[in-house]
Design an enzyme around this catalytic site. Sequence first.
Site, PDB file in Angstrom:
ATOM      1  N   ASP A 770       0.856  -1.171   0.000  1.00  0.00           N
ATOM      2  CA  ASP A 770       0.000   0.000   0.000  1.00  0.00           C
ATOM      3  C   ASP A 770       0.901   1.233   0.000  1.00  0.00           C
ATOM      4  O   ASP A 770       1.908   1.273   0.721  1.00  0.00           O
ATOM      5  CB  ASP A 770      -0.902  -0.006   1.246  1.00  0.00           C
ATOM      6  N   ILE A 771       0.564   2.230  -0.832  1.00  0.00           N
ATOM      7  CA  ILE A 771       1.359   3.462  -0.896  1.00  0.00           C
ATOM      8  C   ILE A 771       1.098   4.281   0.368  1.00  0.00           C
ATOM      9  O   ILE A 771      -0.061   4.573   0.701  1.00  0.00           O
ATOM     10  CB  ILE A 771       1.015   4.270  -2.151  1.00  0.00           C
ATOM     11  N   GLU A 814      -4.942   2.453  -4.126  1.00  0.00           N
ATOM     12  CA  GLU A 814      -3.474   2.508  -4.105  1.00  0.00           C
ATOM     13  C   GLU A 814      -2.867   1.223  -3.582  1.00  0.00           C
ATOM     14  O   GLU A 814      -1.701   1.189  -3.204  1.00  0.00           O
ATOM     15  CB  GLU A 814      -3.020   3.698  -3.234  1.00  0.00           C
TER      16      GLU A 814
END
Length: 908
Positions: A770-771, A814
Site C-alpha cells: 500500500d502506498i 493505491e
Amino acid sequence: MKRRKALGNVIGVLLLGLLVTLVAELIDRQRQESLRHQQAAGQLQRLSAELEQTLGALMPLADPLAARLAADPQLPEEELRALTEPLLDRHRRLVNIAISRGLRIVHVNPLAGNEAVLGMDFGLRPEMMEGVRRAVARRGNSLAGPLPLLQSGRLGVIVRTPFFAGGADPRSGELLGLISTVIDLQGLLEDSGLYDPELPFALALRGREGLGERGEVFFGDPELFHEADLQREIVLPDGRWMIAAQLKRAQGYPPQRALWLRGGGALLTLGLLALVLFDGRPARGPQWSESMRKVPLRGFLSRRLLMLLLPIIAVQGWLSYQAALSAAEQFQKQLASEIGLRVHDKVAEFFEVPRRVLSFNAEQARLGLLDVAQPEALVGNFLLQLRQQSLLTFLSLGTAEGEYHAASRPPRGEDRALRMLQARQGDGRAMLLYRVDDANRRGSLISRGNAHFDARLRPWFRAARASGSMVWYPAYRYAIDDESGAYDAMGIGMAAPLYGRSGEFLGVLTADVALLQLSQLLADITRHTGGVAFLAEANGDLLATSSREPVYLLRGTRSIRIKASASDNPLVRTSGQAIAEQGSTEGRTFRELDGERYLVDWGSYALPDGPTLTIGVALPQRQFIAPTSGLLRNVTLVALAVLLLSLLGAVLLSNWIAQPLGTLSRWALRLGNGDWSGEKPVDSRVLEVGMLGDALAMMARRLERHTEELRQQVEARTAELERANRELLHLSSTDGLTGLANRRVFDATLAREWGRARRARQPLALLMLDIDFFKRYNDRYGHLAGDDCLRKVAATLQAGTRRAGDLAARYGGEEFAVIASDLDAAGALALAESIRAAVMAQAIAHADSPLGVVTVSMGVALLVPEDDNSPEILIKLADQALYQAKSQGRNRVEEALGNLAGQAQEVG
C-alpha cells in the site's frame, strides 16, 4: 407452316435488336456516370483543399498578439483594442476576438453585439472546455467547433491560442490566458465555394472538435453520409472533418446520346431483318426437299451456344450471388457487433454518471462539506452539479425524518430548465416544485405534486438503508406526481446512506437518471439502421428502447413493468422472445418478421457493484443485400450481352466456323469450372468469332476479379475481427490506469496457483503493498499526479516480478498485490524488500510524507495450502501483515509466516 416460321424469325430478330440496343445504352450510361463521378471527385478535392488552406491560414492569426500578452499580460483595455483591430480587418469572416485571463474572458472586440461573451468563464462551459484543454495541452493553436455562437446562435469555429508565463518560450510557464478568434462558419464555407448552387453535387460536413466521422453533422443533410457517392477527409491542424457528396440526379444521361444509340440499334435491326428474310427463301432445285430435312446452321449454332453458355452463366452467377450473400451476412453481423459495442459504451457512460456524482457527494459528506442542516445551500450545490451533468435527472437527499430536498431536470416536456424540489414536514410533506435562477437560488413555485411524499418509503431510500453503503436500486416510477406530468417517467440510479461524525444516521443521498434519456441515446445510435436497440434487466423487464415504446404500464398507483418479449414493438418483442428461447447471456440469431429477415444480436453488461443488464440489437437484412441485388443484375446483364452476341454470331456465321465455336465452348466450360489459366484459344479472322471469344474472356476476367475481391474482403473482415478479439481480451484482463493485471485476473490466478501449490505440497507467497500517505499525496498534488504516481509504482512492481511464477496486480485504489509461487520465506521477504527499496529509490517527491518521498508498506504471507482451506486465508494473512507494517511506522515489510493450521486459527 413456312409463314409461321418466317414470322417467328422476324419476331426473333426484332427482339434481338431491341435487347442489343438496351444493353449498349446501359453500358454507355455506366461509362457516362463513371466520367461524371471522376469529374465530381476532382472538384470535391479542390474544394476540400481550399477549405483546408483557408483554415490553415487562420490558425496563426493571433500568434503575434499571444506573444505580446505573454510578455505583458496586464495590457490596458485601450491597447488591447488597438492590437485586435488590425486582426479583424485582415479577415472579413472574423466575428470577434476575445481575450481571457485564466479562464475568464476580460476583453472582446467588437463589444457591440458580443456583450454575452464578456465575463464568460470557460470552466463553467463544458462544451467549450474540450477545445480549451486541447489548446493548453498542445501549448499552441487549436481549432474548436463548430459551436453555436452565444451572441447569434449561428455556427462558428474558434481558434484557441493560449499564452503562458515565460515570454518567448511557450514550452515553460503557467497558463496566463487564451485568445479566442471566432470565425463565422457559413461565411467560411461560402468563401471556399461550398455554397455554390452550380455544384454538381449536394454536400454535407461532420466532425465537431475534429472528431471526423464520429462528430455531428453541422452542414447539409445527414442522410448524405448514408447515401454518399463521394467522401473525403478535410485535414485540420489538430483533427479532421468529413465531407460527403451526392451527385445531383437532374444532371443525368444526355438525351442526345440515347437518341443516337437507339437510332443505330434500329438500323442494325433493319439490316438483320433484311438478311434473315433474304436468306430464308427456299432454294429451287432437285435437292430442295432433302435440304429441308437439314437443320440450318443458324439454328444449330444458336441451340448449341445456348446449351453451352446458359449453364456456365447460371452457375457462375449463382456462385457469385451466394458469395455476395455470404459477404453481406458477415457484414451485417459485424455491423450488429459494432452497434452493440457502441450501445455498450453509451450505456456504460450513462450509468457511470450517477455513480461518479454520488461518489463525489458521499466523499463531500464524509469530509463534512455537506451540511444536512442547511438544505438550501445543499440543493444549490446539487444544482451546480446538474448543470455539469446533462444526463443526470435527480440529485437529492432524503433525511432521516423523511423530508426530501432535490435538484432536478424534468425528463418530459418542453420546459427542461432545472428545478428545486422539496417535501418538508412544515409543508405537510407536500411535494413543491420551484424554479431556480442562474445563481442556483430558489425562485417561484411552479406547481405542487405528491400530497404526502415520505422519502423513507421510496425504493432508493430503502435500498440504501438495507445495504448500509452505496448501492444501485432497481428501476422505479417517479412519485413526484406534478400537475404537468413532466416527471411521469421511470428512473434508476445509486443511493448512499449518510452518517454524522458520531455515527448517527442523517439521511440518504441519491443520484438518478431517467430511462427516457437512455432511450434517446439508443435512438440516436440506431437512427439510420432500420433496426432497434433495447436494454433490459436480467429477468427481461425493459429499461429502454430506441423505438420509444412504453416500458411500463400504470394500474392505478401501481406500475407494471413490460418485458421485452411482450413489447408493443413487434421487432423488440420478436427479439426478446428469441433471447428468452436461447437462454444465454449473449448470442446471435436470425428471425423472420412480416416477411423480412432480421439479425438479433445481444450481450450482457454488468453495472459496477450492480445488476447485470441485457443489450439487444436487431437489424434488417434488406439494407445489406442491396449490393448483392446489384451484383445479380450486373451478372444477368453480362450474361444477356454474351447470349445476344452469340445469337448474332449464329445468324452471320457459316459452316467453316463450327470448329472454332466448339473450341470456344470447351474453353468456356473450363472457365465455368474455375480454371482461369490459359489465353483465348481461337484467334479467328471472322469478326463474330473474335467477339464471342472476347466476350467470354471479359466475363472470365470480371468473375475472376470479383471472386478475388470477395476473398480479400472476407480475409480483411476476419483479420479485423481477430484483432478486435485480441484487444478485447487485453482490455478485460488489464487495469486501465497502471497496465498491471486487474482484480479479476488476480482472483483467477490466485485460485489457480493455490490449487497447484496444494497438489504439489509447495508454499505459495502473497505480497500486499500500500502506498504510504497516498491520500495526502492526492490532496497536495492532485488526482492527475496521483494517477501518475500509481503508474510509476506499478512499473517498479512490474520490473521487480520477472519470474514465470510471479503475477503483479492492482488490488484496488493505491493497493497492489504480488503472487509468488515456489518461494521460501527468505525468498518472499527478499522479493518484498527489493520492491520496497526500488519504490523508495525512485525518489518520487512527497512533501507530506516523513521521508519526503513516496514509500510503500508491505505485508508478506507464506503458506502451504491444505485441502480444507481457501485462498482467502492467504489474503487475510497478507492483509494483517500489511496492517502491521503500516501501524509500525510504514515504509517497511512485515511477515505473516507459519503453518496453515496455526495461521488459519489465528485469522479466525
